[in-house]
Design a protein around this motif. Sequence first.
Motif, PDB file in Angstrom:
ATOM      1  N   ALA A 186      20.607  16.691 -33.595  1.00  0.00           N
ATOM      2  CA  ALA A 186      20.152  18.008 -34.049  1.00  0.00           C
ATOM      3  C   ALA A 186      20.757  18.361 -35.405  1.00  0.00           C
ATOM      4  CB  ALA A 186      20.527  19.067 -33.024  1.00  0.00           C
ATOM      5  N   SER A 187      21.957  17.845 -35.681  1.00  0.00           N
ATOM      6  CA  SER A 187      22.602  18.139 -36.971  1.00  0.00           C
ATOM      7  C   SER A 187      22.031  17.287 -38.097  1.00  0.00           C
ATOM      8  CB  SER A 187      24.115  17.882 -36.885  1.00  0.00           C
ATOM      9  OG  SER A 187      24.675  18.618 -35.836  1.00  0.00           O
ATOM     10  N   ALA A 188      21.211  16.303 -37.739  1.00  0.00           N
ATOM     11  CA  ALA A 188      20.568  15.431 -38.732  1.00  0.00           C
ATOM     12  C   ALA A 188      21.574  14.756 -39.655  1.00  0.00           C
ATOM     13  CB  ALA A 188      19.528  16.212 -39.531  1.00  0.00           C
ATOM     14  N   ILE A 189      22.607  14.219 -39.056  1.00  0.00           N
ATOM     15  CA  ILE A 189      23.579  13.440 -39.848  1.00  0.00           C
ATOM     16  C   ILE A 189      23.680  12.044 -39.241  1.00  0.00           C
ATOM     17  CG2 ILE A 189      25.007  15.337 -40.756  1.00  0.00           C
ATOM     18  CD1 ILE A 189      26.924  14.901 -38.411  1.00  0.00           C
ATOM     19  N   PRO A 190      23.993  11.050 -40.058  1.00  0.00           N
ATOM     20  CA  PRO A 190      24.130   9.698 -39.515  1.00  0.00           C
ATOM     21  C   PRO A 190      25.380   9.580 -38.646  1.00  0.00           C
ATOM     22  CG  PRO A 190      24.689   9.714 -41.840  1.00  0.00           C
ATOM     23  CD  PRO A 190      24.205  11.087 -41.514  1.00  0.00           C
ATOM     24  N   ALA A 191      25.285   8.789 -37.579  1.00  0.00           N
ATOM     25  CA  ALA A 191      26.455   8.607 -36.698  1.00  0.00           C
ATOM     26  C   ALA A 191      26.664   7.126 -36.430  1.00  0.00           C
ATOM     27  CB  ALA A 191      26.245   9.352 -35.387  1.00  0.00           C
ATOM     28  N   LEU A 192      27.916   6.733 -36.506  1.00  0.00           N
ATOM     29  CA  LEU A 192      28.272   5.341 -36.199  1.00  0.00           C
ATOM     30  C   LEU A 192      29.253   5.377 -35.027  1.00  0.00           C
ATOM     31  CD1 LEU A 192      27.782   2.471 -37.423  1.00  0.00           C
ATOM     32  CD2 LEU A 192      30.017   2.723 -38.505  1.00  0.00           C
ATOM     33  N   MET A 193      28.895   4.642 -33.967  1.00  0.00           N
ATOM     34  CA  MET A 193      29.718   4.704 -32.760  1.00  0.00           C
ATOM     35  C   MET A 193      30.214   3.293 -32.456  1.00  0.00           C
ATOM     36  SD  MET A 193      28.434   6.079 -29.032  1.00  0.00           S
ATOM     37  CE  MET A 193      26.816   5.304 -29.017  1.00  0.00           C
ATOM     38  N   VAL A 194      31.522   3.128 -32.185  1.00  0.00           N
ATOM     39  CA  VAL A 194      31.984   1.820 -31.714  1.00  0.00           C
ATOM     40  C   VAL A 194      32.332   1.952 -30.236  1.00  0.00           C
ATOM     41  CG1 VAL A 194      32.862   1.093 -33.962  1.00  0.00           C
ATOM     42  CG2 VAL A 194      34.425   2.124 -32.328  1.00  0.00           C
ATOM     43  N   SER A 195      31.995   0.924 -29.479  1.00  0.00           N
ATOM     44  CA  SER A 195      32.178   1.031 -28.035  1.00  0.00           C
ATOM     45  C   SER A 195      32.204  -0.346 -27.376  1.00  0.00           C
ATOM     46  CB  SER A 195      31.034   1.868 -27.451  1.00  0.00           C
ATOM     47  OG  SER A 195      31.122   1.891 -26.057  1.00  0.00           O
ATOM     48  N   HIS A 196      32.773  -0.362 -26.156  1.00  0.00           N
ATOM     49  CA  HIS A 196      32.718  -1.542 -25.307  1.00  0.00           C
ATOM     50  C   HIS A 196      31.602  -1.397 -24.265  1.00  0.00           C
ATOM     51  CE1 HIS A 196      37.016  -2.401 -26.358  1.00  0.00           C
ATOM     52  NE2 HIS A 196      36.535  -3.620 -26.242  1.00  0.00           N
ATOM     53  N   ASP A 197      31.145  -0.153 -24.107  1.00  0.00           N
ATOM     54  CA  ASP A 197      30.318   0.212 -22.965  1.00  0.00           C
ATOM     55  C   ASP A 197      28.830  -0.030 -23.252  1.00  0.00           C
ATOM     56  OD1 ASP A 197      29.093   1.398 -20.823  1.00  0.00           O
ATOM     57  OD2 ASP A 197      30.275   3.247 -20.897  1.00  0.00           O
ATOM     58  N   GLU A 198      28.202  -0.835 -22.398  1.00  0.00           N
ATOM     59  CA  GLU A 198      26.770  -1.127 -22.570  1.00  0.00           C
ATOM     60  C   GLU A 198      25.939   0.149 -22.511  1.00  0.00           C
ATOM     61  OE1 GLU A 198      25.281  -3.880 -23.293  1.00  0.00           O
ATOM     62  OE2 GLU A 198      26.988  -5.253 -23.181  1.00  0.00           O
ATOM     63  N   GLN A 199      26.393   1.120 -21.700  1.00  0.00           N
ATOM     64  CA  GLN A 199      25.639   2.370 -21.559  1.00  0.00           C
ATOM     65  C   GLN A 199      25.628   3.147 -22.883  1.00  0.00           C
ATOM     66  OE1 GLN A 199      23.868   3.102 -18.802  1.00  0.00           O
ATOM     67  NE2 GLN A 199      24.590   1.085 -18.112  1.00  0.00           N
ATOM     68  N   ASP A 200      26.708   3.071 -23.610  1.00  0.00           N
ATOM     69  CA  ASP A 200      26.751   3.709 -24.932  1.00  0.00           C
ATOM     70  C   ASP A 200      25.712   3.059 -25.835  1.00  0.00           C
ATOM     71  OD1 ASP A 200      28.804   5.330 -24.183  1.00  0.00           O
ATOM     72  OD2 ASP A 200      30.394   4.173 -25.164  1.00  0.00           O
ATOM     73  N   ALA A 201      25.647   1.737 -25.743  1.00  0.00           N
ATOM     74  CA  ALA A 201      24.699   0.996 -26.585  1.00  0.00           C
ATOM     75  C   ALA A 201      23.260   1.398 -26.241  1.00  0.00           C
ATOM     76  CB  ALA A 201      24.897  -0.500 -26.381  1.00  0.00           C
ATOM     77  N   LEU A 202      22.999   1.549 -24.949  1.00  0.00           N
ATOM     78  CA  LEU A 202      21.650   1.928 -24.533  1.00  0.00           C
ATOM     79  C   LEU A 202      21.264   3.317 -25.026  1.00  0.00           C
ATOM     80  CD1 LEU A 202      21.595   0.567 -20.849  1.00  0.00           C
ATOM     81  CD2 LEU A 202      20.265  -0.271 -22.801  1.00  0.00           C
ATOM     82  N   ALA A 203      22.264   4.192 -25.122  1.00  0.00           N
ATOM     83  CA  ALA A 203      21.987   5.564 -25.557  1.00  0.00           C
ATOM     84  C   ALA A 203      21.796   5.667 -27.071  1.00  0.00           C
ATOM     85  CB  ALA A 203      23.121   6.482 -25.118  1.00  0.00           C
ATOM     86  N   ALA A 204      22.243   4.636 -27.815  1.00  0.00           N
ATOM     87  CA  ALA A 204      22.157   4.694 -29.285  1.00  0.00           C
ATOM     88  C   ALA A 204      20.761   4.304 -29.747  1.00  0.00           C
ATOM     89  CB  ALA A 204      23.191   3.757 -29.888  1.00  0.00           C
ATOM     90  N   ASP A 205      20.469   4.619 -31.011  1.00  0.00           N
ATOM     91  CA  ASP A 205      19.157   4.252 -31.556  1.00  0.00           C
ATOM     92  C   ASP A 205      19.106   2.771 -31.895  1.00  0.00           C
ATOM     93  OD1 ASP A 205      18.153   6.960 -31.564  1.00  0.00           O
ATOM     94  OD2 ASP A 205      19.580   7.320 -33.190  1.00  0.00           O
ATOM     95  N   ARG A 206      20.265   2.255 -32.313  1.00  0.00           N
ATOM     96  CA  ARG A 206      20.332   0.847 -32.705  1.00  0.00           C
ATOM     97  C   ARG A 206      21.670   0.288 -32.291  1.00  0.00           C
ATOM     98  NH1 ARG A 206      20.191  -0.689 -38.526  1.00  0.00           N
ATOM     99  NH2 ARG A 206      20.339   1.536 -38.995  1.00  0.00           N
ATOM    100  N   VAL A 207      21.692  -1.032 -32.048  1.00  0.00           N
ATOM    101  CA  VAL A 207      22.952  -1.673 -31.661  1.00  0.00           C
ATOM    102  C   VAL A 207      23.239  -2.831 -32.617  1.00  0.00           C
ATOM    103  CG1 VAL A 207      24.220  -2.835 -29.816  1.00  0.00           C
ATOM    104  CG2 VAL A 207      22.507  -1.132 -29.243  1.00  0.00           C
ATOM    105  N   LEU A 208      24.508  -2.944 -32.956  1.00  0.00           N
ATOM    106  CA  LEU A 208      24.911  -4.009 -33.870  1.00  0.00           C
ATOM    107  C   LEU A 208      26.099  -4.721 -33.250  1.00  0.00           C
ATOM    108  CD1 LEU A 208      23.950  -4.022 -37.064  1.00  0.00           C
ATOM    109  CD2 LEU A 208      26.384  -3.652 -37.356  1.00  0.00           C
ATOM    110  N   HIS A 209      26.109  -6.015 -33.271  1.00  0.00           N
ATOM    111  CA  HIS A 209      27.252  -6.754 -32.708  1.00  0.00           C
ATOM    112  C   HIS A 209      28.099  -7.312 -33.851  1.00  0.00           C
ATOM    113  CE1 HIS A 209      26.301  -6.669 -28.423  1.00  0.00           C
ATOM    114  NE2 HIS A 209      25.054  -6.535 -28.854  1.00  0.00           N
ATOM    115  N   LEU A 210      29.374  -6.962 -33.813  1.00  0.00           N
ATOM    116  CA  LEU A 210      30.279  -7.507 -34.828  1.00  0.00           C
ATOM    117  C   LEU A 210      30.674  -8.913 -34.397  1.00  0.00           C
ATOM    118  CD1 LEU A 210      32.955  -4.889 -35.961  1.00  0.00           C
ATOM    119  CD2 LEU A 210      30.981  -5.739 -37.195  1.00  0.00           C
ATOM    120  N   ALA A 211      30.593  -9.856 -35.327  1.00  0.00           N
ATOM    121  CA  ALA A 211      31.006 -11.226 -35.012  1.00  0.00           C
ATOM    122  C   ALA A 211      32.130 -11.632 -35.949  1.00  0.00           C
ATOM    123  CB  ALA A 211      29.804 -12.154 -35.197  1.00  0.00           C
ATOM    124  N   ARG A 212      32.995 -12.487 -35.454  1.00  0.00           N
ATOM    125  CA  ARG A 212      34.114 -12.954 -36.291  1.00  0.00           C
ATOM    126  C   ARG A 212      33.611 -13.846 -37.417  1.00  0.00           C
ATOM    127  NH1 ARG A 212      38.883 -11.590 -33.887  1.00  0.00           N
ATOM    128  NH2 ARG A 212      38.769 -11.282 -31.652  1.00  0.00           N
TER     129      ARG A 212
END
Lengths: 212, 551
Positions: A186-212
Amino acid sequence: MSLELSNVSLIAPGAEAALFAPLSLSVAPGETVCVMGPSGVGKSSLIAHIGGHLPRGFRTTGTITLNGGDLGALPAEKRGVGVLFQDAQLFPHLSVGDNLAFGLRAEVRGRAARREAVANALEQAGLAGFETRDPATLSGGQRMRVALMRALLAQPYAILIDEAFARLDTGLREDIRAFVLSHIAASAIPALMVSHDEQDALAADRVLHLAR
Amino acid sequence: MIAARALFLLLFGAPIFVGVGLTLGAALGWQPGIGRFDLGWRGFAQAFALPGFSSSLRLTLVTGLGATLGSLLVSVPLGMWLVSKAGAVRFLTPLLAVPHAALAIGLAFLLAPSGWAARLISPWATGWDLPPAFVTVGDPWGVTLILGLMLKEVPFLVLATLVAAGPRDIGGQMAAGRALGYPRGQVWRLMIWPQLYPALRLPVLIVLGFSLSVVDMALVLGPSNPPVMAVQILRLFGAPDPAMAQPASAMAVILLGVMAASLLAWLAGERLVAALGRVWLRRGRRGHSGAQVMGPLVAIIVAGLGIGALGALLLWSVATFWRFPNALPSGFSMRLWDAADWVGPALLTLGLAVAGTTIALCLALFWLEIEDRTQRRLHLGWMIALPLLLPQIGFLQGLTTGFLWLGLPPGTPAVIWAELLFVFPYVMIALAGPWRALDPALMASAASLGAGPLRRLLAVKLPMLAAPIAMAAAIGVAVSVAQYLAVLLPGAGRVQVLATEAVALASGADRRLAAIMALMQAALPLIGYLLALALPLWLYRNRRGLRGGTL
């Protein structure tokens, strides 16, 4: 109003190799991107880097821009980037109302206007009348809602979420996640979320996996 | 960063180096103040030839090492007993707060042949109608001095033990040790305490340094002919013949050497004890746990002596007439409190304490904030430890000369600077732990809300650290009020505070006057500690998250 990362990489103090492969990413206004990855890959360090609180000794590459402006040279307080931490990080010496007022921008002038802004935020968080409460007496979910409202009162240009829901009970986690993400959208701002939880990923618009 | 480092070196490092350097110079015959440039070893020869030199040296070693070893041994069972007791620190606070001189005077009034202890058991248990003819206070072996030092240092070492034990799972380790068949005392002595010792090393070395060079306590409780080296040096510095400054300085340098040798011997002793401990451990013998009784027993003795000493001061301060062997004075009156000139010294003591503590607090906060902002350590920890490890008499006289060169004549400003050398380290030690333990995420959170460094400091850090800051201030006041040599030498006798007045009166005929001064000297830090405990509790009475967690 987008958050852009271009070839961003971090090298921990004393290490030779980068924590993760160079990351390029664009987060649009109102969009939430979830960054996942194994423990120690540098998810929280990435958040700290964007927020401007990366400990001394890290080496960094790439650029971070917000609304086209380079964040690299700016101190944390000038970046306009809100952060939601795992423990909400409410200031224990301030009441709930004063915690919210801490986030209010100086442009909101006058006692009555500031009090009204705090009361509105509490009402949105479902915590009307909690102004004088001690943060230590709030539940984990209530604390997180206050932390979000406090971050939004500062009118950030972007928001970062660092494992903010990890310590909440499973049932509560879903509600708080929905509350947080809906308010960010609703605030129309970009958000970046880091998480271990698959449910968080499902709730996000996009998912990105960090690789070494 | 460079400017901050230079400032601290100038304020704290330079005075010590100048003080030691000028003392060494005077010992070698370089005394420009009195126009003497007779370079050579004559000062040392004069010092060694002084009557009673070897007795002074032996007495210094016996009392210094004896008090340190005794304090450490007593602190082991007491630490074990108190480690699981909530509020143990508060039990120790009153004894920690009482200055050495005040405690020494109280102990002298308690243990002297005509003291309160003898009165309490006479004549019904002893048959004494007159004070017995043996020596207790000022005994030639220094036993009473050792006891006095132990009474002050045991609480300090127990506090250090409790702080070191804080982050460890002592209960879990105790349970694991007992499950292996070891009694509680043995688990503590052989398994837990050795883990804590590295954190105790600096406090123990501070106790050793202090005990080897103590002056005020030795003047009250120690033998006078010959006295310990530090007292002998002070007497020589105060001699009417200025030429005596050379052997006095030489003796101060010898005391520095004695202290360095004692520190090295202690460190070697540590290795020996550790090796013996390992042999004991490998044998696997399960013994009896005598320490279970020892802890409470030691606590009762320490508390009893402390309460007895303060009680004796209190009684003497309001006694009208107190004939031996009556257990209590014949009458009580506050008349002497009205007549005695204690208000002036008390106000000056308080003024010096407030000034020194305020400066020390500001400097400590500046130091820690600079480290936070630059995310770099100043690496000046040695500078904090140095004034606490070196004998005060070894550099304060030289420093007084140095102050004169700087155009700082003996007086209040010189005393404040000299006291700061001892107040600042304790304030810094008290504040650094809680400051560095503050969750950095809170500061990151404040920054993300737009708060700059100054607002983060004023609106987040300082209010959150109110309790540790108040406690650091109380410690600073206690350290300042306890200073004796740091007032006597840079003040050249012109600055009359409670410590100097109490020690001067202790050897006089009227115990009541000395008791009033000593009692006031004990009261100021106690009031400071009470305020430091009460103020944050009152300030944050409605903030559960700040109660007990930040101290």
